[in-house]
Design an enzyme around this catalytic site. Structure first.
Site, mmCIF file in Angstrom:
data_model
loop_
_atom_site.group_PDB
_atom_site.id
_atom_site.type_symbol
_atom_site.label_atom_id
_atom_site.label_comp_id
_atom_site.label_asym_id
_atom_site.label_seq_id
_atom_site.Cartn_x
_atom_site.Cartn_y
_atom_site.Cartn_z
ATOM 1 N N ASP A 443 0.884 -1.151 0.000
ATOM 2 C CA ASP A 443 0.000 0.000 0.000
ATOM 3 C C ASP A 443 0.931 1.212 0.000
ATOM 4 O O ASP A 443 2.099 1.095 0.360
ATOM 5 C CB ASP A 443 -0.868 -0.045 1.261
ATOM 6 C CG ASP A 443 -1.671 1.214 1.431
ATOM 7 O OD1 ASP A 443 -2.186 1.708 0.421
ATOM 8 O OD2 ASP A 443 -1.776 1.702 2.561
ATOM 9 N N ASP A 618 -1.685 -0.768 5.754
ATOM 10 C CA ASP A 618 -2.050 -0.304 7.092
ATOM 11 C C ASP A 618 -3.490 0.170 7.205
ATOM 12 O O ASP A 618 -4.034 0.211 8.288
ATOM 13 C CB ASP A 618 -1.116 0.815 7.536
ATOM 14 C CG ASP A 618 -1.331 2.085 6.723
ATOM 15 O OD1 ASP A 618 -1.780 1.974 5.566
ATOM 16 O OD2 ASP A 618 -1.059 3.171 7.249
ATOM 17 N N ASP A 622 -7.084 -1.493 3.182
ATOM 18 C CA ASP A 622 -6.219 -2.637 2.880
ATOM 19 C C ASP A 622 -6.658 -3.892 3.600
ATOM 20 O O ASP A 622 -6.195 -4.983 3.287
ATOM 21 C CB ASP A 622 -4.781 -2.339 3.316
ATOM 22 C CG ASP A 622 -4.235 -1.107 2.660
ATOM 23 O OD1 ASP A 622 -4.431 -0.975 1.450
ATOM 24 O OD2 ASP A 622 -3.629 -0.282 3.359
#
Lengths: 722, 62
Positions: A443, A618, A622
């Site tokens: 991410d 995080d 996600d």
């Protein structure tokens, strides 16, 4: 919730009344390491008014404070601890109390009993095995020794073996055979034979062998349990650090602090600047500027007008907000994502662990070998008693002790090593999955980047000029300016205009810091990654921001590529921002503008193409992808849902830990396979030896212990390995 | 060899005492904070240490 915002809050919701009628406050203290810390913390806290006693558990970092009824402000206790240099947060031990370590205590008790039984039963067996009866001891003493051995060994074996018997029985009833079945059959048969020998005044009794076998097996069981328990409690602590309170406004306009779980639909709640929106809620008053980056990955703040929905998890960037809760905490956008996570976790639980795969092969083979030994021996003219003893020797010598220890021993050493390096491993299976990974998905916000705006390429004099106003604001961008400028004067008469900027007096001159229109510049770009500053009557200057990559991001990516993995970015942010970050850290493949479902789908597609995906993320956006990926890592700064969905949590602010975790996982897999190889080799030698009667059950138990020792030592090599 | 009749049960009894002692230490929560116990002996305490108030500790035998 960051530690510094915790101090200024009303935390009285965390004082709980226990069954014994006394009030108790539980805190999680970080940084305590030695006797000095204990005495400083306990001394300081007990000296506070209203505190009756304080006790710090150094192993877990939990501080239990007993307080006089209603006379304590937890905020003051936390403040006092912060003053000493120990950040602390309230902690709800309710959950911890429920999952008290009953399993562990049962195992350690069985271990103690097995140890006692093994030593004492062996005491009576040594003269038997040393062959003293032909020389000095008479047959009466011999019978007594056997009975003593039975009296000590059998009850201990039955008590300590309960763990295995129960599990074997459960699996048999389910129509399957796990590794506990041959263990149980071996132990029970050994006991039965030993009893019949003792009663019939026979030659051999193997009570000591049965108990020592269980003792060694229980060591493996206990190690496995310790690994799970310590990971669970550490994960629990991480979550407890985020245990949030909600500021509730009652009918009379008074504010009251309640635990998040108690929020109901329709409650009016207040959210201060810098805090997270606790539940999905409608904005009642004013205009809000929200940071949705955890939810969507979009790093630019979003403006929300009165009457619009603010989603749980967003951070309030400016101004005091009053909201009306739309839903309780279990029933919001968060819950939607939790469902996605559940679906993902189920698909992952189909994964078969190494040890289970070995057991599936092992159990039928061993049983077949034992039955064959008995039937073959009998058919070849051995007397049934002798044939049965050989069969039992086969069961014991091939006992899956080394197999049982092979994986837990490796994993506990690996997790201990990773824990010291700032990686929390949540389960042993996670390490095995991590070792198989060949594709890494990152991410962007908060993982590859710091997740907060940082000032870029601005002349020092401009920064210094804007700094007094920036210091007066809580907005992340203003804080970034203040960080660059360092300490200095603060503007006076500061007014914060929600969603626009701040206004105040610097040296008597009125100045503004904020959006272009607010400062008085005709809008040029409308970009959210810039801030304008100007005196009322002076020229206006622009301050530009970007979310800078973490210092070790490029190094991490390079290390991953060097290990032959492919790397990719999946981000919810805009294409331009993602591309810039991708280029600066050296990742060739990236996708942008993805919704949470898109991310999960992308991970599924990769899995369908045969890739084993490691997801590092995080945000709430996600979480679903983390749950779907073959293995998942979340930084410690991630939200609760993501940490729950991840297999590993980084407890320190280093991305390189991902690479270290991968290396350790791979070498621990190698060690585990070595151990399996050794166990197989050992069985190939020992089983035929037992079949042709070279090994009696006692020697079998000794050989088996030797094999477990080898396996454990091999696991310990991981500690030193690079 | 008659002495064995006395010594053998005696040694088993000793072992049993050790197991019972271990169970007692386990139940009274002495393994709940192993690190802390090791450090606490270094503290100069003017007054005796407060009784265990750790909520996760087992309260009495169960």
């Amino acid at each position: 919730m960051t530690l510094d915002t915790a101090i200024g809050r009303d935390m009285s919701a965390f004082v709980r009344r226990r069954e014994d009628g006394r009030d108790r406050l539980d805190l999680l203290v970080t940084g305590a390491r030695c006797a000095g810390c204990i005495s400083k913390i306990e001394g300081e806290v007990s000296a506070l008014p209203g505190v009756r006693s304080a006790r710090l558990n150094l192993s877990t970092g939990r501080l239990a404070i007993e307080v006089s009824a209603g006379a304590i402000d937890p905020g003051r206790v936390i403040g006092a601890l912060a003053g000493l240099g120990y950040p602390a947060t309230p902690y709800d031990p309710g959950a911890a109390l429920q999952q008290r370590d009953r399993e562990g205590r049962k195992l350690i008790l069985a271990l103690a009993v097995a140890g006692f039984g093994a030593m004492n039963a062996m005491m009576f067996s040594v003269p038997l095995w040393a062959g003293l009866f032909d020389q000095e001891l008479g047959p009466a003493t011999r019978t007594m020794m056997m009975w003593m051995s039975a009296a000590v060994g059998a009850p201990c074996a039955i008590f300590a073996g309960m763990t295995f018997f129960e599990s074997a029985w459960r699996s048999l009833r389910a129509g399957r055979a796990n590794m506990d079945v041959p263990i149980s059959v071996g132990v029970i048969l050994t006991l039965a034979i030993s009893f019949s020998e003792t009663i019939l005044n026979g030659r051999d009794a193997y009570f000591d062998a049965a108990v020592s076998l269980l003792f060694l097996l229980l060591i493996g069981r206990w190690l496995d349990h310790r690994l799970k328990a310590s990971a669970r409690s550490a994960a629990g602590d991480l979550l407890a650090l985020q245990a949030p309170t909600v500021c509730l406004v009652d009918g009379a306009g008074r504010e009251r602090s309640i635990p998040l779980g108690d929020v109901a639909s329709g409650d009016r709640i207040r959210v201060r600047p810098g805090d997270r929106i606790p539940v999905d809620a409608v904005l009642e008053d004013g205009e809000a500027l929200l940071d949705n980056s955890l939810l969507t990955g979009e790093s630019a703040p979003e403006r929300v007008a009165r009457g619009q929905l603010c989603r749980a998890g967003a951070v309030n960037l400016a101004g005091l907000l009053t909201l009306r809760a739309e839903a309780g905490s279990e029933d919001s956008t968060l819950a939607e994502i939790a469902r996605l996570i559940d679906a993902g976790a189920q698909s992952r639980s189909r994964y078969v662990r190494l040890a289970d795969r070995a057991a599936a092969l092992y159990v039928p083979v061993v049983h077949a070998a034992a039955v064959l030994t008995f039937a073959g021996g009998w058919a070849l003219g051995l007397d049934p008693r002798e044939a049965l003893i050989r069969a039992v020797a086969v069961l014991i010598v091939t006992c899956p002790c080394a197999l049982g220890l092979a994986v837990p021993a490796v994993q506990i050493v690996a997790s201990a090593r990773l824990f010291r390096r700032g990686v929390l491993v949540k389960s042993g299976a996670a390490l095995e999955r991590l070792a198989e990974v060949d594709h890494v998905v990152f991410d962007k916000t908060g993982v590859l980047t710091e997740g907060r705006p940082a000032l870029i390429e601005t002349p020092r004099c401009v920064v210094a000029m804007a700094a007094p106003l920036a210091r007066a604001s809580n907005h992340p961008m203003a804080r970034a300016v203040a960080r660059v400028a360092g300490d200095g004067p603060v503007a006076t008469d500061v007014i914060e205009h929600a969603g626009l900027g701040v206004e105040g007096l610097i040296d008597g001159r009125r100045a503004r810091l904020g959006r272009s229109a607010f400062v008085g510049v005709p809008t040029l770009s409308g970009s959210e990654t810039e801030l304008w500053f100007g005196f009322e009557d002076g020229p206006k200057v622009r301050l530009r921001f970007s979310d800078t990559p973490r210092p070790d991001a490029a190094q991490t990516v390079a290390a991953l590529l060097a290990r032959g993995l492919t790397v990719e970015i999946l981000s919810g942010d805009q294409a331009g921002v993602v591309e810039a970050v991708a280029r600066s850290v050296g990742i060739p493949v990236w996708r942008s503008g993805l919704l949470p479902e898109d991310k999960a789908e992308a991970v599924d597609h990769l899995a369908a193409a045969g890739r084993k995906v490691l997801m590092v993320g995080d945000g709430l956006n996600d979480a679903a992808a983390l749950a779907r990926a073959h293995a998942a890592i979340a930084p410690g700064s991630a939200i609760e849902a993501s940490q729950n969905a991840a297999d590993l949590v980084l407890t320190q602010d280093r991305l390189m830990a991902v690479v270290e975790a991968l290396d350790v996982a791979r070498s621990s897999r190698r060690r585990a396979l070595e151990n399996f190889g050794f166990a197989a080799l050992y069985n190939l030698v020992a089983a035929p030896a037992a079949m042709i009667g070279l090994v009696n059950p006692f020697v079998a138990a000794l050989a088996m212990s030797g094999s477990s020792l080898v396996v454990t030592l091999n696991a310990l090599r991981l500690r030193a390995a690079r | 060899m008659n002495i064995l009749l006395l010594l053998a049960p005696f040694s088993v009894m000793l072992g049993l005492v050790a197991v019972i002692a271990f169970v007692w230490t386990l139940r009274s929560g002495q393994y709940d904070d192993v690190k802390g116990a090791a450090e606490r002996i270094l503290i100069d305490e003017p007054n005796p240490i407060a009784p265990t108030t750790d909520p996760t500790a087992e309260s009495g035998p169960n």
